[in-house]
Enzyme design. Structure first.
Site, PDB file in Angstrom:
ATOM      1  N   GLU A 107      13.501 -82.299  35.600  1.00 21.71           N
ATOM      2  CA  GLU A 107      13.499 -83.740  35.331  1.00 21.71           C
ATOM      3  C   GLU A 107      12.185 -84.342  35.804  1.00 21.71           C
ATOM      4  O   GLU A 107      11.642 -83.937  36.836  1.00 21.71           O
ATOM      5  CB  GLU A 107      14.622 -84.452  36.103  1.00 21.71           C
ATOM      6  CG  GLU A 107      16.017 -84.143  35.660  1.00 21.71           C
ATOM      7  CD  GLU A 107      17.050 -84.896  36.501  1.00 21.71           C
ATOM      8  OE1 GLU A 107      16.739 -85.982  37.032  1.00 21.71           O
ATOM      9  OE2 GLU A 107      18.165 -84.379  36.649  1.00 21.71           O
ATOM     10  N   TRP A 146      14.769 -96.323  41.278  1.00 20.08           N
ATOM     11  CA  TRP A 146      15.428 -96.274  42.594  1.00 20.08           C
ATOM     12  C   TRP A 146      14.457 -96.160  43.751  1.00 20.08           C
ATOM     13  O   TRP A 146      14.873 -96.059  44.889  1.00 20.08           O
ATOM     14  CB  TRP A 146      16.399 -95.086  42.642  1.00 20.08           C
ATOM     15  CG  TRP A 146      15.792 -93.819  42.110  1.00 20.08           C
ATOM     16  CD1 TRP A 146      15.943 -93.304  40.863  1.00 20.08           C
ATOM     17  CD2 TRP A 146      14.896 -92.933  42.796  1.00 20.08           C
ATOM     18  NE1 TRP A 146      15.211 -92.157  40.710  1.00 20.08           N
ATOM     19  CE2 TRP A 146      14.559 -91.913  41.880  1.00 20.08           C
ATOM     20  CE3 TRP A 146      14.329 -92.906  44.082  1.00 20.08           C
ATOM     21  CZ2 TRP A 146      13.679 -90.871  42.212  1.00 20.08           C
ATOM     22  CZ3 TRP A 146      13.461 -91.878  44.404  1.00 20.08           C
ATOM     23  CH2 TRP A 146      13.150 -90.875  43.476  1.00 20.08           C
ATOM     24  N   ASN A 194      24.809 -80.672  39.465  1.00 24.15           N
ATOM     25  CA  ASN A 194      23.587 -81.484  39.471  1.00 24.15           C
ATOM     26  C   ASN A 194      23.202 -81.874  40.886  1.00 24.15           C
ATOM     27  O   ASN A 194      24.025 -82.394  41.645  1.00 24.15           O
ATOM     28  CB  ASN A 194      23.783 -82.767  38.658  1.00 24.15           C
ATOM     29  CG  ASN A 194      22.469 -83.449  38.328  1.00 24.15           C
ATOM     30  OD1 ASN A 194      21.654 -82.899  37.601  1.00 24.15           O
ATOM     31  ND2 ASN A 194      22.241 -84.621  38.894  1.00 24.15           N
ATOM     32  N   GLU A 195      21.967 -81.588  41.245  1.00 27.07           N
ATOM     33  CA  GLU A 195      21.397 -82.034  42.522  1.00 27.07           C
ATOM     34  C   GLU A 195      22.408 -81.994  43.665  1.00 27.07           C
ATOM     35  O   GLU A 195      22.751 -83.035  44.248  1.00 27.07           O
ATOM     36  CB  GLU A 195      20.806 -83.433  42.373  1.00 27.07           C
ATOM     37  CG  GLU A 195      19.600 -83.457  41.464  1.00 27.07           C
ATOM     38  CD  GLU A 195      18.843 -84.782  41.485  1.00 27.07           C
ATOM     39  OE1 GLU A 195      19.442 -85.807  41.857  1.00 27.07           O
ATOM     40  OE2 GLU A 195      17.652 -84.783  41.144  1.00 27.07           O
ATOM     41  N   GLU A 246      21.541 -97.084  36.054  1.00 30.96           N
ATOM     42  CA  GLU A 246      20.312 -96.458  35.560  1.00 30.96           C
ATOM     43  C   GLU A 246      19.818 -97.076  34.253  1.00 30.96           C
ATOM     44  O   GLU A 246      19.003 -96.487  33.549  1.00 30.96           O
ATOM     45  CB  GLU A 246      20.526 -94.948  35.415  1.00 30.96           C
ATOM     46  CG  GLU A 246      20.605 -94.304  36.793  1.00 30.96           C
ATOM     47  CD  GLU A 246      20.628 -92.791  36.790  1.00 30.96           C
ATOM     48  OE1 GLU A 246      21.151 -92.228  35.821  1.00 30.96           O
ATOM     49  OE2 GLU A 246      20.137 -92.198  37.759  1.00 30.96           O
ATOM     50  N   CYS A 279      35.587 -82.983  56.326  1.00 34.06           N
ATOM     51  CA  CYS A 279      37.050 -83.071  56.231  1.00 34.06           C
ATOM     52  C   CYS A 279      37.713 -81.862  56.912  1.00 34.06           C
ATOM     53  O   CYS A 279      37.033 -80.930  57.344  1.00 34.06           O
ATOM     54  CB  CYS A 279      37.469 -83.142  54.768  1.00 34.06           C
ATOM     55  SG  CYS A 279      37.370 -81.563  53.923  1.00 34.06           S
ATOM     56  N   PHE A 328      17.732 -99.322  33.642  1.00 35.31           N
ATOM     57  CA  PHE A 328      16.291 -99.579  33.533  1.00 35.31           C
ATOM     58  C   PHE A 328      15.443 -98.371  33.925  1.00 35.31           C
ATOM     59  O   PHE A 328      14.237 -98.482  34.114  1.00 35.31           O
ATOM     60  CB  PHE A 328      15.893-100.794  34.379  1.00 35.31           C
ATOM     61  CG  PHE A 328      16.553-102.054  33.914  1.00 35.31           C
ATOM     62  CD1 PHE A 328      16.357-102.517  32.615  1.00 35.31           C
ATOM     63  CD2 PHE A 328      17.391-102.769  34.758  1.00 35.31           C
ATOM     64  CE1 PHE A 328      16.985-103.675  32.171  1.00 35.31           C
ATOM     65  CE2 PHE A 328      18.014-103.929  34.327  1.00 35.31           C
ATOM     66  CZ  PHE A 328      17.814-104.388  33.023  1.00 35.31           C
ATOM     67  N   HIS A 329      16.091 -97.226  34.093  1.00 35.62           N
ATOM     68  CA  HIS A 329      15.315 -96.024  34.408  1.00 35.62           C
ATOM     69  C   HIS A 329      14.509 -95.610  33.182  1.00 35.62           C
ATOM     70  O   HIS A 329      14.979 -95.707  32.057  1.00 35.62           O
ATOM     71  CB  HIS A 329      16.268 -94.899  34.817  1.00 35.62           C
ATOM     72  CG  HIS A 329      15.568 -93.730  35.438  1.00 35.62           C
ATOM     73  ND1 HIS A 329      14.800 -92.853  34.709  1.00 35.62           N
ATOM     74  CD2 HIS A 329      15.519 -93.306  36.720  1.00 35.62           C
ATOM     75  CE1 HIS A 329      14.308 -91.931  35.523  1.00 35.62           C
ATOM     76  NE2 HIS A 329      14.720 -92.185  36.756  1.00 35.62           N
ATOM     77  N   CYS A 377      36.869 -78.520  55.351  1.00 34.76           N
ATOM     78  CA  CYS A 377      35.517 -78.063  55.696  1.00 34.76           C
ATOM     79  C   CYS A 377      35.472 -77.578  57.144  1.00 34.76           C
ATOM     80  O   CYS A 377      34.798 -76.606  57.478  1.00 34.76           O
ATOM     81  CB  CYS A 377      34.489 -79.175  55.464  1.00 34.76           C
ATOM     82  SG  CYS A 377      34.167 -79.423  53.699  1.00 34.76           S
ATOM     83  N   CYS A 413      30.279 -82.496  54.018  1.00 36.61           N
ATOM     84  CA  CYS A 413      31.612 -83.090  54.157  1.00 36.61           C
ATOM     85  C   CYS A 413      32.217 -82.612  55.474  1.00 36.61           C
ATOM     86  O   CYS A 413      32.045 -81.447  55.853  1.00 36.61           O
ATOM     87  CB  CYS A 413      32.474 -82.655  52.975  1.00 36.61           C
ATOM     88  SG  CYS A 413      34.213 -83.105  53.144  1.00 36.61           S
TER      89      CYS A 413
END
Ligand code: GLA
Ligand code: ZN
Length: 682
Positions: free
Chosen positions: A319, A327, A159-160, A367, A167, A369-370, A170, A165
């Site tokens: 979406e 947000w 998702n999205e 979320e 570290c 109240f989303h 990486c 990173c």
């Protein structure tokens, strides 16, 4: 030759437009009454698909290797029996607490070198072998259990994808990536990065770190390569998920959801690995700094960008918010009528889906109240529910558009490497560079002229376009100069602006005059200086042909004219009398150069000339009305979206209007926020 546009149905199982959204039944397993009621409500609202399991890892695997998919099976079965299909997500968007505890390398390190704590989402390290292993396990289990479910339509990978990173894993991956990129030859890297600068010459790839905040940030080639590396790394992780699913069953389509003009990854690279592009649209509606039409044009830019990444097929609006998001700086509700208008905007740009976050509001957490189809109130008579239900009816009326796609004779170039390089360049002004805005303004102006322009990259095929606009194409990939030359020689109209062709793919400046790669020959000019104006400064130019004046803001170049025709000259300052806008006939086409930043309205004036040269007739669309077209086989569907709060009449519209199921003969009148979809092949 006429191109035949073939109908491409994403979901043969669905007759018409997919109408769905993210649904989180695992938050309600102790309330079977609610899960039952949800199905009734979804059916009432015309929902025919849900996206499940986006963040369900801990609901599937509460402890390592202890799996339970029984709830998902029951939910998918119940939905399917009620005519509701499923898009099933892989749950890598959010990792369970046990995983972070046992495998701390799953947790990211930020650009200051600080390791995060467990929590939030979309933040696993893409280089962690442990995360990769655990994702493979859970994805394979999901595929084994659900790939053959008759209700399954598609895999939604993670998702999205978000963020970088820093570290150690990486860091090592970055070094390996660089070694491959520069053929294992550190001198090639030193050369490409101009590394003698500030004594930065490297002896080994192992000496190179990611660009930490308090580390190396002055090597622009390195910064750019870090962005490319992260795109490659997220893509690698995504492919690992896709391959895992396909090992079980290979014919289920895959997508992942992109975000509005997100900068972190070059989405075009990811799109190549997907069957369909999809994105999450959350514009800041009804704000106090621009018109609704301006907000929505920017939204349409995103739709078209993602549509053009796979031009032969529809894309997906994965979406959108029923009602409101929770947000944004100010969370304003969609005003009545806006929901349908925006959903149809997605369709008009080539989406075959209208999907939401979310079907039902959760009771707790950030979320709660989303916006959602089903409110805490729980009834089917809320304003939002009724608007969604009404949209569901409208979608049925336009079901024949399913599988049709876009086609345009005009394109605008917008690309990630340029975005990154412009942003990172140490010149101009960080306050006013505004690459994205500049491209979007040109696109919008052309859209207002009825062009419905595509959005492409310099690596895409130019041959189907009569005119291409490339604002601020600062960085040139290899071969782009030659490609533009051939395009113009073959009869294309190519429009470039200030800040074009300054650097190569490694951000090294071209020698011998900008724009480089032979383009100063094509355009017949050399840009000798780019002058950055303060916000209150301005200049003015006058067009030679008609004496028309135009205001210059932000940037003006001193052009040396070689063999181009001067179309406009500067009025003031040390540039007075010198060329500001030029054109050069080159082969059968023209290379146009706009050496200064003009307002969208003045760019409009230039586009009038270039469209004329391209032999394209603009169309007068009333202010605040958006116009897009979809094609399929012998069909042409024209969409008119009235963004105005008043009614408006559009002339020259004939055909069958699908929403009213009536013929329109010569014109159509749209009320506030009303939409028309005209099948003009009837
Ligand atoms: C994103 C996410 C969703 C949800 C919405 C809220 O798009 O993918 O899970 O958080 O934002 O707007
Ligand atoms: Zn990492």
């Amino acid at each position: 030759m006429k191109t035949i546009i073939k109908t491409h149905k994403i979901f043969p199982k669905i007759d018409g437009i997919l109408h769905g959204g993210d649904y989180n039944p695992d938050q309600w397993l102790d309330r079977p009454d609610i899960l039952k009621e949800d199905i009734r409500l979804m059916k009432k609202a015309g929902i025919n698909c849900v996206t499940l399991g986006v963040f369900s890892w801990s609901s599937y695997e509460r402890r390592e290797d202890e799996f339970d998919f029984s709830w998902l099976k029951k939910v998918m079965d119940d939905l399917y029996e009620n005519g509701i299909y499923t898009i099933l997500a892989t749950p890598s968007g959010s990792k369970p607490a046990w995983l972070d505890k046992k495998y701390p390398d799953a947790i990211r390190v930020d650009e200051n070198g600080i390791k995060a704590h467990h929590g939030m989402r979309e933040n696993h390290c893409m280089s962690s072998p442990n995360v990769e292993r655990r994702i493979r396990v859970i994805d394979r289990k999901l595929a084994e259990n659900f790939a053959d479910h008759p209700g399954l339509l598609m895999w939604h990978i993670s998702n999205e994808y978000t963020g970088y990173c820093y570290c150690d894993n990486c860091k090592q991956e970055f070094r390996r990536y660089l070694s491959k990129r520069f053929d294992g030859d550190i001198e090639k890297l030193n050369h490409a990065w101009w590394a003698t600068f500030w004594s930065h010459t490297y002896n080994d790839f192992d000496e190179i770190d990611p660009p930490f905040m308090n580390g190396e940030r002055s090597i622009l080639g390195q910064n750019l390569e870090w962005r490319r590396f992260n795109t490659w790394n997220v893509c690698r992780s995504m492919k690992m998920e896709i391959d895992t699913l396909r090992e079980v069953r290979a014919d289920i389509p895959v997508t992942t959801n992109f975000m509005c003009l997100f900068e972190d990854f070059d989405y075009r690279v990811l799109a190549k690995e997907l069957d369909y592009t999809s994105w999450d649209a959350y514009p800041f509606l009804h704000n106090d700094y621009e018109s609704l039409s301006d907000t929505l044009y920017d939204n349409a830019f995103n739709h078209v960008l993602y549509a053009c990444m796979k031009k032969d097929r529809p894309f997906m609006l994965m979406e959108s918010a029923p009602g409101l998001v929770n947000w944004s700086p100010y969370n304003k509700y969609k005003r009545p009528g806006i929901h349908a208008l925006m959903s149809f905007q997605a369709l008009s740009c080539g989406s075959d889906t209208v999907q939401y976050f979310q079907i039902r509001k959760g009771r707790g957490c950030s979320e709660q109240f989303h916006g959602a189809l089903i409110d805490h109130l729980g009834t089917d008579d809320t304003r939002i529910f009724k608007e969604v239900e009404d949209l569901g009816q409208k979608l049925l009326r336009v079901k024949n558009i399913q599988g049709s796609v876009r086609k345009s004779e005009v394109a605008v170039i917008f690309e990630w490497d340029v975005r990154w390089a412009v942003k990172d360049s140490w010149a101009l002004s960080n306050e006013t560079k505004n690459y994205d805005r500049t491209v979007m303004d040109s696109w919008k102006e052309l859209a207002k002229m009825g062009m419905d322009p595509d959005i492409i990259s310099s690596d895409d095929d130019f041959s189907e376009y009569k005119m291409i606009v490339a604002p601020m194409l600062y960085l040139l990939h290899d071969g782009v100069g030659e490609k533009i030359k051939e395009y113009v020689e073959g009869g294309g109209q190519f429009i470039a602006t200030y800040f074009t062709g300054y650097v190569d793919k490694d951000t090294l400046c071209y020698l011998g005059g900008f724009p480089g790669q032979g383009l100063s020959e094509v355009f017949g000019i050399i840009s000798e200086e780019i002058d950055t104006l303060y916000p209150k400064d301005s200049n003015e130019i006058t067009f030679v042909k008609d004496g028309r004046k135009a205001l210059v803001k932000d940037y003006q170049e001193l052009l040396r004219v070689k063999d181009a025709k001067v179309l406009a000259t500067y009025e003031q300052d040390y540039l007075k009398g010198t060329a500001a806008v030029t054109a050069k006939e080159h082969g059968k086409g023209n290379a146009w150069y706009v050496g200064c930043r003009l307002s969208p309205e003045d760019m409009h004036h230039i586009f009038d000339m270039t469209l004329d040269a391209a032999g394209i007739k603009g169309r007068s669309i009333p202010e605040g009305v958006e116009y897009h077209i979809r094609y399929a086989d012998d069909k042409k569907y024209e969409f008119y979206l009235n963004m105005n709060a008043e009614s408006v009449t559009i002339e020259n519209v004939s055909g069958w209007e699908l929403l009213s199921d009536k013929e329109c003969n010569g014109s159509v009148t749209l009320q506030k926020y009303e939409i028309a979809v005209v099948d003009d092949s009837v």
